[in-house]
Write an enzyme that holds these catalytic residues in place. Structure first.
Site, PDB file in Angstrom:
ATOM      1  N   ASN A 134       0.829  -1.215   0.000  1.00  0.00           N
ATOM      2  CA  ASN A 134       0.000   0.000   0.000  1.00  0.00           C
ATOM      3  C   ASN A 134       0.863   1.264   0.000  1.00  0.00           C
ATOM      4  O   ASN A 134       0.464   2.297  -0.535  1.00  0.00           O
ATOM      5  CB  ASN A 134      -0.930   0.004   1.224  1.00  0.00           C
ATOM      6  CG  ASN A 134      -1.953  -1.120   1.168  1.00  0.00           C
ATOM      7  OD1 ASN A 134      -2.145  -1.748   0.129  1.00  0.00           O
ATOM      8  ND2 ASN A 134      -2.609  -1.392   2.282  1.00  0.00           N
TER       9      ASN A 134
ATOM     10  N   GLU B  48      -2.398  -3.766  -5.547  1.00  0.00           N
ATOM     11  CA  GLU B  48      -3.791  -3.924  -5.079  1.00  0.00           C
ATOM     12  C   GLU B  48      -4.691  -2.785  -5.556  1.00  0.00           C
ATOM     13  O   GLU B  48      -5.412  -2.160  -4.763  1.00  0.00           O
ATOM     14  CB  GLU B  48      -3.836  -4.047  -3.549  1.00  0.00           C
ATOM     15  CG  GLU B  48      -3.152  -5.306  -3.062  1.00  0.00           C
ATOM     16  CD  GLU B  48      -3.378  -5.631  -1.581  1.00  0.00           C
ATOM     17  OE1 GLU B  48      -3.899  -4.777  -0.852  1.00  0.00           O
ATOM     18  OE2 GLU B  48      -3.016  -6.748  -1.187  1.00  0.00           O
TER      19      GLU B  48
ATOM     20  N   GLU C 269       1.982 -11.532  -2.621  1.00  0.00           N
ATOM     21  CA  GLU C 269       1.777 -11.343  -1.169  1.00  0.00           C
ATOM     22  C   GLU C 269       0.980 -12.537  -0.676  1.00  0.00           C
ATOM     23  O   GLU C 269      -0.131 -12.791  -1.174  1.00  0.00           O
ATOM     24  CB  GLU C 269       1.000 -10.058  -0.859  1.00  0.00           C
ATOM     25  CG  GLU C 269       1.826  -8.800  -0.966  1.00  0.00           C
ATOM     26  CD  GLU C 269       1.087  -7.563  -0.480  1.00  0.00           C
ATOM     27  OE1 GLU C 269       0.312  -7.669   0.497  1.00  0.00           O
ATOM     28  OE2 GLU C 269       1.289  -6.502  -1.086  1.00  0.00           O
TER      29      GLU C 269
END
Ligand code: AHR
Length: 513
Positions: A72, A173, A292
């Site tokens: 992130n 993401e 991940e």
């Protein structure tokens, strides 16, 4: 006692073990970088500030490739902030993890660390707040030999040789509403296509990963991959998958069967990528980058690390403690089964990165000015990376089953196996997911003459303890590997008895029959 039979055959292989599946992940998050891999002034730090005690553990873990710098974090990151004289680098707010980023550690520091650790770099570009220009400039800065503004700037900043980074993630993401710069599949697909194209125009030798679904439960799972690959098929090589698992409300059975979810996720993405291939009449295959994965007590700890309000957070800090999960025996067995799933699918899963390397949901823990140690989940990763070499063997497995609330019934014994022809070894990686019963495993090795067992180790509940036992600063070696005693091989058949709730490796010396 539960039972399982496994058959492997020398002629039934799924291709070479993709060594990049033993990857890991370093994000500017919590204490992964600062006081994790990097802590100037620590008694074990070298002249660059790299913690050598941690570095030794990274080498022992057998990590092959490390994704960096997020996660992130990357979706709000300016790579330029992390290069140049350290005392001139800006301090910035990182909104993703509500942290003050000093930028004392950036691309040059990471590249130096990666070289010392002997790992390949997998670099992520920011497609959240930035785009085509920053991405292609980063490739030029990192990979172009010299004679241009950006490549000469790299030289001026201390790296005369290019970093020569081959693997690049196009964002992170991007399907998740929590992501800074979250996009729809069409918005992201178009941006990834153009960014990837521009990056390749700078360096045609790079490999590109399109950002896939953040987990199989995302409402857009499936359609996201279809749309994104529809835009990017010609330019990318891989599509990513992320998944985290945890034991919820005492449902140990479903947690132990997490590998079933991983199998379904992988097979779903393969099917979707191949459907796009068929529809677009493409000849190449898009392979998978599971960049991940891990156990993460996300629901159980929700709010602990990232409280909802600024007041509750108590301000902005440098490298706060975030998600420093302490892993137990059950977690280690689950990690072993997730590695089995990745290895069994190694014909299509080319890259995988456990998240993350140090402190943040990590196999390695360290304390500021203090020691570094191995968590329980360190062991299956380290042994599989050490012994899974050569070819992946296809398994035919028949196992007693157990009931789970989430996935129906699942095999009690979970396995994968490899054949290292060069060294004359077949290695089995076995998990007994039964909480109460030992498991008797019989494996037939067709096409091999078996000589002797060269390694047999097991991780299980320590004597007098329970399945929640973990390692910590005070007790660094409570959970680990010990010799597996009840194991034999004779005439091409292996017998092993696995204790309840255990993960084991058995390596057999073989020649071709
Ligand atoms: O690994 C922790 C976080 O999990 C990463 O930053 C993000 O990509 C994922 O949601």
């Amino acid at each position: 006692m539960s039972r399982a039979t496994i058959t492997v055959d020398r002629d039934f292989t799924a291709g070479p073990v993709p060594r990049r599946i033993f990857g890991n992940f370093v994000e500017h998050m919590g204490r992964c970088v600062y006081t994790g891999i990097y802590e100037p002034g620590h008694p074990d730090a070298d002249e660059n500030g790299y913690r050598l005690d941690v570095l030794e553990l990274v080498k022992e873990l057998g990590v092959t490739v490390v994704r960096y710098p997020g996660g992130n974090f990357v979706s709000g990151y300016n790579w330029e902030d992390g290069v140049g004289p350290v005392d001139q680098r800006p301090r910035r707010l990182d909104g993703a993890w509500h942290t003050v980023e000093t930028n004392a550690f950036g691309l040059h520091e990471f590249a130096g660390w990666a070289k010392k650790a002997g790992v390949e770099i997998m670099e992520a570009v920011n497609l959240g707040t930035r785009g085509v220009e920053a991405a292609r400039e980063l490739v030029e800065y990192a990979n172009h030999p010299g004679g241009t503004y950006l490549s000469d700037l790299r030289k001026k900043n201390g790296a005369s040789e290019p970093f020569d980074i081959k693997l690049w993630c196009l964002g992170n993401e991007m399907d998740g509403p929590w992501q800074i710069g979250h996009k729809t599949a069409d918005e992201y697909g178009r941006l990834a296509q153009e960014a990837g194209k521009a990056m390749r125009l700078v360096d045609p030798s790079i490999e590109l990963v399109a950002s896939g679904s953040s987990n199989r439960g995302m409402p857009t799972f499936g359609s996201w991959e279809q749309t994104v690959l529809g835009h990017t098929y010609d330019v990318v090589d891989y599509v990513s998958l992320h998944a985290y698992y945890e034991e919820k409300e005492g449902d140990a059975a479903s947690f132990l069967a997490s590998g079933v979810d991983m199998d379904l996720f992988i097979e779903g993405v393969i099917a979707t990528a191949d459907a796009v291939r068929a529809k677009g009449k493409h000849s190449k295959h898009i392979n998978l980058s599971f960049d991940e994965w891990n156990v993460w007590y996300q629901t159980a700890r929700q709010g602990d690390d990232m409280p909802a309000t600024i007041e509750a957070r108590g301000g902005w800090y440098e490298h706060p403690r975030i998600i420093e999960d302490e892993y137990n025996v059950t977690d280690a067995v689950v990690v072993g089964t997730l590695l089995n799933s990745l290895l069994r699918h190694g014909d299509r899963v080319s890259i995988a990165n456990q998240a993350q390397l140090v402190n943040v949901i990590a196999p390695i823990r360290s304390e500021e000015n203090g020691p570094a140690w191995r968590q329980s989940i360190f062991w299956p990763f380290a042994r599989m990376s050490e012994l899974a070499n050569g070819e992946i063997l296809r398994l035919s497995t028949t196992s007693d089953r157990f009931e789970t609330a989430k996935y129906g019934d699942a095999d009690i014994v979970d396995a994968s196996a490899t054949w290292d022809e060069e060294n004359g070894r077949v290695a089995f990686f076995l998990a007994n997911r039964g909480l109460d019963e030992a498991a008797e495993v019989t494996a037939t090795l067709r096409g091999f003459d078996t000589a002797r067992i060269t390694r047999a180790e097991v991780l299980t509940v320590p004597e007098g303890a329970d399945r929640f036992t973990s390692n910590n600063e005070q007790n660094q070696d409570r959970v680990g590997l010990k010799p597996l005693s009840d194991v034999s091989v004779d005439g091409g058949t292996l017998h092993a008895t696995l204790p309840p709730l255990s993960w084991a490796v058995v390596e057999v010396e073989v020649t071709k029959a």
